[in-house]
Scaffold this motif. Structure first.
Motif, PDB file in Angstrom:
ATOM      1  N   SER A 131     -11.464   1.789 -13.328  1.00 35.18           N
ATOM      2  CA  SER A 131     -10.198   1.105 -13.042  1.00 35.18           C
ATOM      3  C   SER A 131      -9.660   0.423 -14.300  1.00 35.18           C
ATOM      4  O   SER A 131      -8.441   0.408 -14.534  1.00 35.18           O
ATOM      5  CB  SER A 131     -10.385   0.084 -11.917  1.00 35.18           C
ATOM      6  OG  SER A 131     -11.418  -0.830 -12.236  1.00 35.18           O
ATOM      7  N   GLY A 164     -11.298 -11.260  -8.952  1.00 30.87           N
ATOM      8  CA  GLY A 164     -11.965  -9.970  -9.125  1.00 30.87           C
ATOM      9  C   GLY A 164     -11.357  -9.186 -10.271  1.00 30.87           C
ATOM     10  O   GLY A 164     -10.335  -9.566 -10.859  1.00 30.87           O
ATOM     11  N   ILE A 198     -10.451  -8.785  -5.419  1.00 32.61           N
ATOM     12  CA  ILE A 198     -10.258  -7.345  -5.572  1.00 32.61           C
ATOM     13  C   ILE A 198     -11.222  -6.859  -6.645  1.00 32.61           C
ATOM     14  O   ILE A 198     -10.905  -6.840  -7.834  1.00 32.61           O
ATOM     15  CB  ILE A 198      -8.811  -6.997  -5.988  1.00 32.61           C
ATOM     16  CG1 ILE A 198      -7.804  -7.933  -5.344  1.00 32.61           C
ATOM     17  CG2 ILE A 198      -8.501  -5.551  -5.629  1.00 32.61           C
ATOM     18  CD1 ILE A 198      -6.424  -7.836  -5.919  1.00 32.61           C
ATOM     19  N   GLY A 199     -12.405  -6.467  -6.237  1.00 33.77           N
ATOM     20  CA  GLY A 199     -13.402  -5.972  -7.163  1.00 33.77           C
ATOM     21  C   GLY A 199     -14.060  -4.741  -6.582  1.00 33.77           C
ATOM     22  O   GLY A 199     -13.391  -3.769  -6.236  1.00 33.77           O
ATOM     23  N   THR A 200     -15.379  -4.802  -6.430  1.00 31.86           N
ATOM     24  CA  THR A 200     -16.097  -3.713  -5.769  1.00 31.86           C
ATOM     25  C   THR A 200     -15.605  -3.544  -4.344  1.00 31.86           C
ATOM     26  O   THR A 200     -15.488  -2.436  -3.828  1.00 31.86           O
ATOM     27  CB  THR A 200     -17.609  -4.003  -5.768  1.00 31.86           C
ATOM     28  OG1 THR A 200     -18.030  -4.193  -7.110  1.00 31.86           O
ATOM     29  CG2 THR A 200     -18.377  -2.856  -5.142  1.00 31.86           C
ATOM     30  N   GLY A 201     -15.308  -4.675  -3.705  1.00 33.82           N
ATOM     31  CA  GLY A 201     -14.732  -4.663  -2.358  1.00 33.82           C
ATOM     32  C   GLY A 201     -13.331  -5.233  -2.369  1.00 33.82           C
ATOM     33  O   GLY A 201     -12.692  -5.366  -3.426  1.00 33.82           O
ATOM     34  N   PHE A 202     -12.856  -5.607  -1.184  1.00 28.86           N
ATOM     35  CA  PHE A 202     -11.489  -6.111  -1.035  1.00 28.86           C
ATOM     36  C   PHE A 202     -11.522  -7.171   0.067  1.00 28.86           C
ATOM     37  O   PHE A 202     -11.315  -6.890   1.237  1.00 28.86           O
ATOM     38  CB  PHE A 202     -10.559  -4.953  -0.662  1.00 28.86           C
ATOM     39  CG  PHE A 202      -9.098  -5.316  -0.570  1.00 28.86           C
ATOM     40  CD1 PHE A 202      -8.449  -5.925  -1.624  1.00 28.86           C
ATOM     41  CD2 PHE A 202      -8.374  -5.021   0.575  1.00 28.86           C
ATOM     42  CE1 PHE A 202      -7.101  -6.242  -1.541  1.00 28.86           C
ATOM     43  CE2 PHE A 202      -7.022  -5.318   0.670  1.00 28.86           C
ATOM     44  CZ  PHE A 202      -6.383  -5.932  -0.393  1.00 28.86           C
ATOM     45  N   SER A 260      -9.500  -1.779  -3.387  1.00 33.75           N
ATOM     46  CA  SER A 260     -10.590  -2.275  -4.228  1.00 33.75           C
ATOM     47  C   SER A 260     -10.543  -1.595  -5.588  1.00 33.75           C
ATOM     48  O   SER A 260      -9.893  -0.557  -5.765  1.00 33.75           O
ATOM     49  CB  SER A 260     -11.934  -2.003  -3.559  1.00 33.75           C
ATOM     50  OG  SER A 260     -12.201  -0.610  -3.524  1.00 33.75           O
ATOM     51  N   GLU A 301      -9.540  -1.226   2.034  1.00 33.09           N
ATOM     52  CA  GLU A 301     -10.469  -1.322   0.908  1.00 33.09           C
ATOM     53  C   GLU A 301     -10.579  -0.009   0.137  1.00 33.09           C
ATOM     54  O   GLU A 301     -10.766  -0.011  -1.082  1.00 33.09           O
ATOM     55  CB  GLU A 301     -11.847  -1.750   1.416  1.00 33.09           C
ATOM     56  CG  GLU A 301     -12.846  -2.026   0.301  1.00 33.09           C
ATOM     57  CD  GLU A 301     -14.127  -2.651   0.817  1.00 33.09           C
ATOM     58  OE1 GLU A 301     -14.184  -3.893   0.929  1.00 33.09           O
ATOM     59  OE2 GLU A 301     -15.076  -1.892   1.113  1.00 33.09           O
ATOM     60  N   GLN A 302     -10.432   1.106   0.838  1.00 31.86           N
ATOM     61  CA  GLN A 302     -10.537   2.406   0.181  1.00 31.86           C
ATOM     62  C   GLN A 302      -9.419   2.640  -0.829  1.00 31.86           C
ATOM     63  O   GLN A 302      -9.572   3.421  -1.769  1.00 31.86           O
ATOM     64  CB  GLN A 302     -10.518   3.525   1.224  1.00 31.86           C
ATOM     65  CG  GLN A 302     -11.715   3.512   2.160  1.00 31.86           C
ATOM     66  CD  GLN A 302     -11.673   4.683   3.112  1.00 31.86           C
ATOM     67  OE1 GLN A 302     -11.806   5.823   2.698  1.00 31.86           O
ATOM     68  NE2 GLN A 302     -11.476   4.404   4.384  1.00 31.86           N
ATOM     69  N   GLY A 352     -10.231  -6.770   4.443  1.00 33.16           N
ATOM     70  CA  GLY A 352     -10.588  -5.577   3.680  1.00 33.16           C
ATOM     71  C   GLY A 352     -10.645  -4.288   4.465  1.00 33.16           C
ATOM     72  O   GLY A 352     -10.356  -3.217   3.943  1.00 33.16           O
ATOM     73  N   MET A 355     -17.674   2.686   0.571  1.00 25.67           N
ATOM     74  CA  MET A 355     -16.766   2.341   1.665  1.00 25.67           C
ATOM     75  C   MET A 355     -17.408   2.807   2.973  1.00 25.67           C
ATOM     76  O   MET A 355     -17.350   3.978   3.315  1.00 25.67           O
ATOM     77  CB  MET A 355     -15.400   3.012   1.462  1.00 25.67           C
ATOM     78  CG  MET A 355     -14.811   2.803   0.074  1.00 25.67           C
ATOM     79  SD  MET A 355     -14.629   1.046  -0.350  1.00 25.67           S
ATOM     80  CE  MET A 355     -14.136   1.153  -2.058  1.00 25.67           C
TER      81      MET A 355
END
Length: 306
Positions: A211, A256, A133-137, A193, A189-190, A159, A180
């Protein structure tokens, strides 16, 4: 009997990291180099790391590489890579020619999950679902300390699946986030993440926090941040319940930036049973053990049985 060494490479968007492990997983050396954002520079940087580790270990080491995408078994070409210059290129083949040896190549979420399964937070479990769980998922599945890739090489990569049991608020949420790119409604992911989490919060409150800053606001007693994290935990519980219904892992391990929010490990497990079709849920939800070295270690462990 001489020691056998493994090289792991984590191919990032701006830096390429390498690690040299012995057969027991002891780190001998770890290095990271920046490179120009193009295909040839990436290959040259991987070669530089491998040559240095071969010399240090005085042997031709195995090489595993984690990339932010997938290398198709059918075509040999990379797809869905965030490092766009890798897409539609025979990266594995070109690396093998350059390094003069076989190379194992896998998605970076798979490498993270393998690392935690072999000698990390999941070492005492048979089945693992790893989540980054960082920039993406992203996500990946491990069984008996190996990776389940699946027929399409996307097992566990959840994701861009839709958020289950959506609320009216979630259905009506329109997130303006350039990263995204799938365009699907209710894309997980929206919401999940690190970028999605902060975008949802900032659009709702007309703020501009990261975050990490939102998580700190919660620790400082901000009711807005507490509410948003409550919603985030409920969404994660819904998503995990779906995966438990399909794969039913012994443990779910988070990695992440968002994995550093300690309250997740207390609150999410208590919410999962609400959405799971079972009279009990014993799946362990844990933070990763190896931190930001998990991906590069997992790349080395792609040669786990060698």
């Amino acid at each position: 009997m001489s020691r056998k060494f493994k090289i792991g490479i984590d191919y990032g968007g701006t830096k390429i990291e390498g690690i040299l492990l012995d057969e027991k997983g002891l780190q001998i050396e770890r290095k990271r180099y920046s490179y120009e954002k193009n295909y040839l520079s990436g290959i040259e940087t991987v070669k530089k790391l491998v040559d240095e580790f071969d010399k240090l270990s005085n042997q031709i080491c195995t090489v595993g590489v984690g990339i932010p995408g997938f290398s198709s078994k059918e075509t040999g070409l990379v797809t869905n890579a965030n490092s766009m210059w890798l897409n539609d290129k025979p990266f594995k083949k070109d690396l093998e020619i350059t390094l003069n040896r076989k190379v194992k190549l896998m998605n970076d979420a798979n490498c993270f999950t393998l690392s935690e399964a072999v000698d990390g937070a999941g070492k005492n479990y048979q089945s693992i679902f790893g989540i980054i769980i960082g920039t993406g998922f992203g996500g990946a599945l491990s069984f008996n300390k190996g990776i389940i890739e699946g027929a399409n090489q996307i097992a566990g990569d959840w994701g861009h699946q839709p958020l289950p049991y959506p609320t009216t608020e979630e259905i009506e949420t329109k997130i303006n986030c350039a990263s995204m790119n799938c365009g699907r409604p209710l894309c997980a992911e929206q919401f999940m993440s690190g970028i999605g989490f902060k975008d949802v919060f900032n659009q709702k409150h007309n703020t501009n926090f990261s975050s990490e800053e939102i998580a700190q606001l919660d620790l400082d007693g901000d009711p807005r941040a507490n509410l948003e994290l409550n919603l985030y935990e409920d969404r994660m519980a819904r998503l995990m319940a779906v995966m438990i219904g399909i794969f039913d892992p012994d443990a779910i391990i988070l990695g992440g930036g968002m994995s550093n929010i300690d309250r997740l490990y207390k609150n999410i497990p208590s919410l999962i049973p609400k959405y799971t079709f079972s009279n009990k849920v014993i799946t362990k939800v844990s933070k990763n053990f190896h931190g930001d070295s998990s991906g590069v270690r997992g790349a080395a462990w792609l040669w786990n049985n060698v």
